[in-house]
Scaffold this motif. Structure first.
Motif, PDB file in Angstrom:
ATOM      1  N   ASP A 249      49.374  83.711 -19.387  1.00 24.32           N
ATOM      2  CA  ASP A 249      47.999  83.091 -18.014  1.00 24.32           C
ATOM      3  C   ASP A 249      47.353  82.554 -18.436  1.00 24.32           C
ATOM      4  N   TYR A 250      46.773  81.432 -18.974  1.00 20.19           N
ATOM      5  CA  TYR A 250      45.547  81.672 -19.329  1.00 20.19           C
ATOM      6  C   TYR A 250      44.620  80.275 -17.750  1.00 20.19           C
TER       7      TYR A 250
ATOM      8  N   SER B  39      39.716  83.432 -19.379  1.00 17.25           N
ATOM      9  CA  SER B  39      40.242  84.059 -19.536  1.00 17.25           C
ATOM     10  C   SER B  39      42.267  84.369 -20.108  1.00 17.25           C
TER      11      SER B  39
ATOM     12  N   THR C  92      45.543  86.281 -19.647  1.00 16.76           N
ATOM     13  CA  THR C  92      46.503  87.621 -18.935  1.00 16.76           C
ATOM     14  C   THR C  92      47.660  87.666 -19.466  1.00 16.76           C
TER      15      THR C  92
ATOM     16  N   ALA D  17      51.584  89.752 -18.156  1.00 15.31           N
ATOM     17  CA  ALA D  17      51.753  90.794 -17.166  1.00 15.31           C
ATOM     18  C   ALA D  17      53.336  91.277 -17.104  1.00 15.31           C
TER      19      ALA D  17
ATOM     20  N   SER E  92      49.669  95.050 -16.574  1.00 14.31           N
ATOM     21  CA  SER E  92      49.144  93.263 -16.660  1.00 14.31           C
ATOM     22  C   SER E  92      48.129  94.513 -18.321  1.00 14.31           C
ATOM     23  N   TYR E  93      47.629  93.128 -19.085  1.00 16.51           N
ATOM     24  CA  TYR E  93      46.655  93.613 -19.945  1.00 16.51           C
ATOM     25  C   TYR E  93      45.830  91.872 -20.016  1.00 16.51           C
ATOM     26  N   GLY E  94      44.576  91.994 -19.652  1.00 16.68           N
ATOM     27  CA  GLY E  94      44.036  90.668 -19.836  1.00 16.68           C
ATOM     28  C   GLY E  94      42.500  90.543 -20.805  1.00 16.68           C
ATOM     29  N   SER E  95      41.899  89.343 -21.226  1.00 12.62           N
ATOM     30  CA  SER E  95      41.272  89.382 -21.363  1.00 12.62           C
ATOM     31  C   SER E  95      40.517  87.767 -20.669  1.00 12.62           C
ATOM     32  N   SER E  96      38.903  88.821 -21.066  1.00  7.57           N
ATOM     33  CA  SER E  96      37.895  87.219 -20.845  1.00  7.57           C
ATOM     34  C   SER E  96      36.558  87.225 -21.798  1.00  7.57           C
TER      35      SER E  96
ATOM     36  N   THR F 170      37.694  93.109 -20.812  1.00  3.46           N
ATOM     37  CA  THR F 170      39.424  93.068 -21.195  1.00  3.46           C
ATOM     38  C   THR F 170      39.601  94.060 -20.246  1.00  3.46           C
ATOM     39  N   SER F 171      40.899  93.370 -19.817  1.00  6.54           N
ATOM     40  CA  SER F 171      41.500  95.082 -18.722  1.00  6.54           C
ATOM     41  C   SER F 171      43.030  95.375 -18.707  1.00  6.54           C
TER      42      SER F 171
END
Length: 204
Positions: free
Chosen positions: A125-126, A143, A145, A147, A170-174, A185-186
């Motif tokens: 997802d963006y 961001s 993500t 998942a 899940s991994y996220g970057s924003s 990052t998360s």
């Protein structure tokens, strides 16, 4: 982002056209060539004191369409639209936000033709969230993500099914689009009920 939205609309149109050309099916379960849609719509409005000061509102619309490219595998495309506002006092004006995004997902169903099936989903997802503070310059938070989510699907009729998913990993970057902003990052691992989601699907 405009190109992404136009492409998404075209895919939606082609998917619905394909669904109309198919013969009607009375059996429950999924098979190759099936199309199903799902999504969510939400709205909230709050006031934080009796004088009506500090008001907030939010809305979101997230439609998704999936197409079975094989007996067991479906590919999906989703859109994400949202907005909101916060007004601390009547004279302070409103701070506004707006969100536009898109996502892709791939699912594997272990027993797709059955009334009940277990599936796994990998989603990308963006989203671009725009902040517009009253009296100040606007800025965006972009961001991305990834998942992984296992889930269960159960048909309650030939066209409707209900499902539940667990956002297991899940991994996220924003990053804000402002000078000197750093990438954030998360990483998430499902540990409580907040990671569980429910939905309703309609199969054409």
């Amino acid at each position: 982002m405009k190109k992404i939205i136009l492409t998404a609309v075209a895919v939606f149109a082609l998917s619905f056209a394909n669904a109309q050309d198919k013969k009607e099916k009375s059996s429950e379960g999924f098979s190759e060539g099936d199309v199903f849609v799902t999504g969510s719509v939400g709205f909230s409005s709050n006031k934080y004191d009796n004088n009506g000061d500090y008001k907030s509102s939010d809305f979101n619309f997230k439609p998704t369409v999936n197409y079975f490219v094989t007996e067991n595998i479906s590919l999906g495309l989703g859109l994400n639209f949202g907005g909101g506002s916060v007004e601390a006092t009547p004279i302070s004006g409103k701070d506004k936000t707006s969100t536009v995004g898109a996502g892709l997902n791939g699912r594997y169903y272990f027993t797709p033709s059955s009334k009940f099936s277990v599936f796994t989903q990998l989603g990308f997802d963006y989203a671009s969230k725009k902040y517009s503070p009253n009296g100040a310059s606007s800025f965006k938070d972009n961001s991305f993500t990834v998942a992984f989510a296992p889930g269960l699907n159960y048909f309650v009729s030939s066209n409707f099914s209900i499902e539940t998913k667990i956002a297991a990993l899940s991994y996220g970057s924003s990053k804000y689009d402002t000078t000197g902003a750093e990438n954030r990052t998360s990483f998430g691992l499902a540990a409580d009920w907040s990671a569980v989601s429910f939905g309703v699907n309609y199969k054409f």
